[in-house]
Motif scaffolding. Structure first.
Motif, PDB file in Angstrom:
ATOM      1  N   LEU A   3      19.667  37.257  27.107  1.00  0.00           N
ATOM      2  CA  LEU A   3      18.765  36.402  26.352  1.00  0.00           C
ATOM      3  C   LEU A   3      17.324  36.718  26.712  1.00  0.00           C
ATOM      4  O   LEU A   3      16.985  36.818  27.895  1.00  0.00           O
ATOM      5  CB  LEU A   3      19.060  34.929  26.645  1.00  0.00           C
ATOM      6  N   GLN A   4      16.490  36.838  25.688  1.00  0.00           N
ATOM      7  CA  GLN A   4      15.074  37.127  25.889  1.00  0.00           C
ATOM      8  C   GLN A   4      14.255  36.056  25.194  1.00  0.00           C
ATOM      9  O   GLN A   4      14.259  35.977  23.963  1.00  0.00           O
ATOM     10  CB  GLN A   4      14.728  38.506  25.330  1.00  0.00           C
ATOM     11  N   SER A  24      21.342  39.595  22.837  1.00  0.00           N
ATOM     12  CA  SER A  24      21.933  40.907  22.609  1.00  0.00           C
ATOM     13  C   SER A  24      23.174  41.033  23.479  1.00  0.00           C
ATOM     14  O   SER A  24      23.343  40.328  24.468  1.00  0.00           O
ATOM     15  CB  SER A  24      20.935  42.017  22.954  1.00  0.00           C
ATOM     16  N   GLY A  25      24.044  41.922  23.103  1.00  0.00           N
ATOM     17  CA  GLY A  25      25.189  42.225  23.939  1.00  0.00           C
ATOM     18  C   GLY A  25      26.501  41.663  23.470  1.00  0.00           C
ATOM     19  O   GLY A  25      27.534  42.210  23.791  1.00  0.00           O
ATOM     20  N   HIS A  26      26.513  40.557  22.773  1.00  0.00           N
ATOM     21  CA  HIS A  26      27.766  39.993  22.312  1.00  0.00           C
ATOM     22  C   HIS A  26      27.578  39.360  20.946  1.00  0.00           C
ATOM     23  O   HIS A  26      26.496  39.387  20.399  1.00  0.00           O
ATOM     24  CB  HIS A  26      28.287  38.937  23.309  1.00  0.00           C
ATOM     25  N   TYR A  31      28.255  31.609  20.174  1.00  0.00           N
ATOM     26  CA  TYR A  31      27.633  30.827  21.231  1.00  0.00           C
ATOM     27  C   TYR A  31      26.883  29.619  20.708  1.00  0.00           C
ATOM     28  O   TYR A  31      26.093  29.716  19.757  1.00  0.00           O
ATOM     29  CB  TYR A  31      26.657  31.691  22.028  1.00  0.00           C
ATOM     30  N   THR A  32      27.129  28.491  21.338  1.00  0.00           N
ATOM     31  CA  THR A  32      26.228  27.356  21.214  1.00  0.00           C
ATOM     32  C   THR A  32      24.975  27.698  22.001  1.00  0.00           C
ATOM     33  O   THR A  32      25.052  28.200  23.123  1.00  0.00           O
ATOM     34  CB  THR A  32      26.871  26.087  21.782  1.00  0.00           C
ATOM     35  N   MET A  33      23.836  27.437  21.408  1.00  0.00           N
ATOM     36  CA  MET A  33      22.568  27.788  22.049  1.00  0.00           C
ATOM     37  C   MET A  33      21.786  26.526  22.402  1.00  0.00           C
ATOM     38  O   MET A  33      21.913  25.494  21.726  1.00  0.00           O
ATOM     39  CB  MET A  33      21.729  28.668  21.125  1.00  0.00           C
ATOM     40  N   ALA A  34      20.986  26.635  23.420  1.00  0.00           N
ATOM     41  CA  ALA A  34      20.208  25.475  23.856  1.00  0.00           C
ATOM     42  C   ALA A  34      18.908  25.920  24.498  1.00  0.00           C
ATOM     43  O   ALA A  34      18.756  27.074  24.898  1.00  0.00           O
ATOM     44  CB  ALA A  34      21.012  24.639  24.846  1.00  0.00           C
ATOM     45  N   ASP A 106      26.368  29.299  30.463  1.00  0.00           N
ATOM     46  CA  ASP A 106      26.586  30.306  31.487  1.00  0.00           C
ATOM     47  C   ASP A 106      25.734  31.549  31.317  1.00  0.00           C
ATOM     48  O   ASP A 106      25.854  32.493  32.103  1.00  0.00           O
ATOM     49  CB  ASP A 106      28.080  30.685  31.557  1.00  0.00           C
ATOM     50  N   TYR A 107      24.882  31.562  30.296  1.00  0.00           N
ATOM     51  CA  TYR A 107      23.940  32.658  30.145  1.00  0.00           C
ATOM     52  C   TYR A 107      22.544  32.056  29.977  1.00  0.00           C
ATOM     53  O   TYR A 107      22.367  31.109  29.204  1.00  0.00           O
ATOM     54  CB  TYR A 107      24.296  33.519  28.929  1.00  0.00           C
TER      55      TYR A 107
END
Length: 118
Positions: A3-4, A24-26, A31-34, A106-107
């Motif tokens: 994440l950037q 990026s990457g997956h 993904y739920t984002m927050a 977790d990310y």
């Protein structure tokens, strides 16, 4: 997923700012984002989240009505539009991702600093 976060900066009270978080990457739509934030000397706190399809959003009470979270799955990006900013919104803002099987985020991105001057 990596994440950037970007878009932080200095703004006067009452102003607006838009933060972006690009993944990026997956598979982004998995993904739920927050967004979370951490003010100087304080613990990190939840700001807002958005469901995988963008149809559901949640906001912390102090941000409801002033912040708008959206996502563009085609661009792997979430946006946090912030209006009517207050000095107490000054913090490092972090984006985070949680896949459908996880109970916690977790990310994490590296954070972007928002400074609101009075």
């Amino acid at each position: 997923v990596q994440l950037q976060a970007s878009g932080g900066g200095l703004v006067q009270a009452g102003g607006s700012l838009r933060l972006s978080c690009t993944a990026s990457g997956h598979t982004f739509e998995s993904y739920t984002m927050a967004w979370f934030r951490q003010a100087p000397g304080k613990e990190r706190e939840f700001a807002a989240s958005i469901s995988r399809d963008g149809g559901t959003t949640y906001y912390a009470s102090s941000m409801k009505g002033r912040f708008t979270l959206s996502r563009d799955n085609a661009k792997n990006t979430v946006y946090l539009q912030m209006y009517s900013l207050k000095p107490e919104d000054t913090a490092v803002y972090y984006c985070a991702a949680r896949n459908r099987y996880a109970s916690e985020y977790d990310y994490w991105g590296q954070g972007t600093l928002v400074t609101v001057s009075s």
